[in-house]
Design a protein around this motif. Sequence first.
Motif, PDB file in Angstrom:
ATOM      1  N   UNK A 104       6.692  88.833  84.251  1.00  0.00           N
ATOM      2  CA  UNK A 104       7.783  88.365  85.114  1.00  0.00           C
ATOM      3  C   UNK A 104       9.131  88.835  84.562  1.00  0.00           C
ATOM      4  N   UNK A 105       9.298  88.702  83.243  1.00  0.00           N
ATOM      5  CA  UNK A 105      10.556  89.117  82.611  1.00  0.00           C
ATOM      6  C   UNK A 105      10.808  90.606  82.838  1.00  0.00           C
ATOM      7  N   UNK A 106       9.778  91.422  82.622  1.00  0.00           N
ATOM      8  CA  UNK A 106       9.933  92.863  82.782  1.00  0.00           C
ATOM      9  C   UNK A 106      10.208  93.236  84.240  1.00  0.00           C
ATOM     10  N   UNK A 107       9.666  92.469  85.185  1.00  0.00           N
ATOM     11  CA  UNK A 107      10.006  92.698  86.594  1.00  0.00           C
ATOM     12  C   UNK A 107      11.502  92.483  86.805  1.00  0.00           C
ATOM     13  N   UNK A 108      12.047  91.461  86.138  1.00  0.00           N
ATOM     14  CA  UNK A 108      13.482  91.226  86.228  1.00  0.00           C
ATOM     15  C   UNK A 108      14.280  92.398  85.693  1.00  0.00           C
ATOM     16  N   UNK A 109      13.836  92.935  84.565  1.00  0.00           N
ATOM     17  CA  UNK A 109      14.517  94.099  83.977  1.00  0.00           C
ATOM     18  C   UNK A 109      14.444  95.288  84.933  1.00  0.00           C
ATOM     19  N   UNK A 110      13.271  95.504  85.523  1.00  0.00           N
ATOM     20  CA  UNK A 110      13.112  96.622  86.463  1.00  0.00           C
ATOM     21  C   UNK A 110      14.026  96.450  87.678  1.00  0.00           C
ATOM     22  N   UNK A 111      14.129  95.223  88.176  1.00  0.00           N
ATOM     23  CA  UNK A 111      15.022  94.977  89.311  1.00  0.00           C
ATOM     24  C   UNK A 111      16.478  95.276  88.930  1.00  0.00           C
ATOM     25  N   UNK A 112      16.882  94.878  87.722  1.00  0.00           N
ATOM     26  CA  UNK A 112      18.247  95.168  87.297  1.00  0.00           C
ATOM     27  C   UNK A 112      18.497  96.668  87.233  1.00  0.00           C
ATOM     28  N   UNK A 113      17.482  97.416  86.811  1.00  0.00           N
ATOM     29  CA  UNK A 113      17.634  98.877  86.720  1.00  0.00           C
ATOM     30  C   UNK A 113      17.874  99.503  88.096  1.00  0.00           C
ATOM     31  N   UNK A 114      17.368  98.852  89.134  1.00  0.00           N
ATOM     32  CA  UNK A 114      17.547  99.388  90.488  1.00  0.00           C
ATOM     33  C   UNK A 114      18.702  98.715  91.219  1.00  0.00           C
ATOM     34  N   UNK A 115      19.416  97.814  90.552  1.00  0.00           N
ATOM     35  CA  UNK A 115      20.563  97.154  91.160  1.00  0.00           C
ATOM     36  C   UNK A 115      20.225  95.952  92.011  1.00  0.00           C
ATOM     37  N   UNK A 116      18.997  95.498  91.965  1.00  0.00           N
ATOM     38  CA  UNK A 116      18.571  94.352  92.774  1.00  0.00           C
ATOM     39  C   UNK A 116      18.753  93.064  91.962  1.00  0.00           C
ATOM     40  N   UNK A 117      19.957  92.541  91.955  1.00  0.00           N
ATOM     41  CA  UNK A 117      20.252  91.357  91.151  1.00  0.00           C
ATOM     42  C   UNK A 117      19.535  90.111  91.678  1.00  0.00           C
ATOM     43  N   UNK A 118      19.404  89.999  92.990  1.00  0.00           N
ATOM     44  CA  UNK A 118      18.713  88.834  93.541  1.00  0.00           C
ATOM     45  C   UNK A 118      17.245  88.836  93.104  1.00  0.00           C
ATOM     46  N   UNK A 119      16.612  90.004  93.198  1.00  0.00           N
ATOM     47  CA  UNK A 119      15.222  90.104  92.757  1.00  0.00           C
ATOM     48  C   UNK A 119      15.092  89.860  91.267  1.00  0.00           C
ATOM     49  N   UNK A 120      16.082  90.333  90.497  1.00  0.00           N
ATOM     50  CA  UNK A 120      16.048  90.127  89.056  1.00  0.00           C
ATOM     51  C   UNK A 120      16.136  88.645  88.707  1.00  0.00           C
ATOM     52  N   UNK A 121      17.064  87.966  89.374  1.00  0.00           N
ATOM     53  CA  UNK A 121      17.214  86.540  89.080  1.00  0.00           C
ATOM     54  C   UNK A 121      15.938  85.770  89.411  1.00  0.00           C
ATOM     55  N   UNK A 122      15.320  86.112  90.546  1.00  0.00           N
ATOM     56  CA  UNK A 122      14.078  85.440  90.926  1.00  0.00           C
ATOM     57  C   UNK A 122      12.990  85.694  89.881  1.00  0.00           C
ATOM     58  N   UNK A 123      12.898  86.918  89.390  1.00  0.00           N
ATOM     59  CA  UNK A 123      11.880  87.247  88.399  1.00  0.00           C
ATOM     60  C   UNK A 123      12.121  86.503  87.086  1.00  0.00           C
ATOM     61  N   UNK A 124      13.383  86.417  86.674  1.00  0.00           N
ATOM     62  CA  UNK A 124      13.686  85.697  85.436  1.00  0.00           C
ATOM     63  C   UNK A 124      13.414  84.201  85.605  1.00  0.00           C
ATOM     64  N   UNK A 125      13.705  83.672  86.780  1.00  0.00           N
ATOM     65  CA  UNK A 125      13.403  82.259  87.050  1.00  0.00           C
ATOM     66  C   UNK A 125      11.896  82.019  87.034  1.00  0.00           C
ATOM     67  N   UNK A 126      11.132  82.970  87.583  1.00  0.00           N
ATOM     68  CA  UNK A 126       9.670  82.848  87.539  1.00  0.00           C
ATOM     69  C   UNK A 126       9.178  82.870  86.105  1.00  0.00           C
ATOM     70  N   UNK A 127       9.782  83.716  85.294  1.00  0.00           N
ATOM     71  CA  UNK A 127       9.411  83.781  83.876  1.00  0.00           C
ATOM     72  C   UNK A 127       9.689  82.453  83.190  1.00  0.00           C
ATOM     73  N   UNK A 128      10.870  81.893  83.431  1.00  0.00           N
ATOM     74  CA  UNK A 128      11.239  80.617  82.809  1.00  0.00           C
ATOM     75  C   UNK A 128      10.343  79.488  83.288  1.00  0.00           C
TER      76      UNK A 128
END
Length: 218
Positions: A104-128
Amino acid sequence: SRLAADLAAFTGNDDPEDVLREANGRPEPERAPLLAGLGYISGPASTAPARPDPKAALPRWLDHQKAKTLAREAVLRLNEDEPGRAMDLLDKALTLNPGLADAHYLRGVAHLRTGNRRGARKAFEDCAAVDSHHLGAASELARMAEESGRFDEAYEQWNHVAEVKPDSTSLRYRLGILAERLGMHEEAIENFEAVVRDAPESDEAAEAQRVLKIISEQ
């Protein structure tokens, strides 16, 4: 042994004792759930099955191992600046094991790399949600909240990180700045004083002393 035979039946290894040695050589967090699930480590009477079912337990364990391998491959893809390929690997990993926090955390990092901040936040929240003590997810959520002006949320997240890293001077300084911005003067003073006390020669300590002087003159 019966355990080695059961393991060999699912791994395809022709040497059951070799499979048993491999299983016993796993780190404890990986070995115990496998052996317990197969019924070879006794658990609480209320949860231990009367007759272990290795056919149900071992595939789940193997899926967990495959998911971790996919997550490691995703890290390599991220290091090669290939977030799209990393995302495909992580999606497969989470299909196999939705509870793999690092995926989940790495999905957040991947989303940030593509500029998808909303997707990144969701992935980090899923990780937490999977692992409330995951420092990477807490740090990223705190940073994103701070960048978006949600300072109360950022303070809460950075404070969570500080519980695990209490000796981080830069983190205590950041908490001091946020606390002061939120009007939490006592918390700000406490953090700034900790920075000055624990790292008196640091740049953060010099800045903390300057802010402490301003606060004292108010």
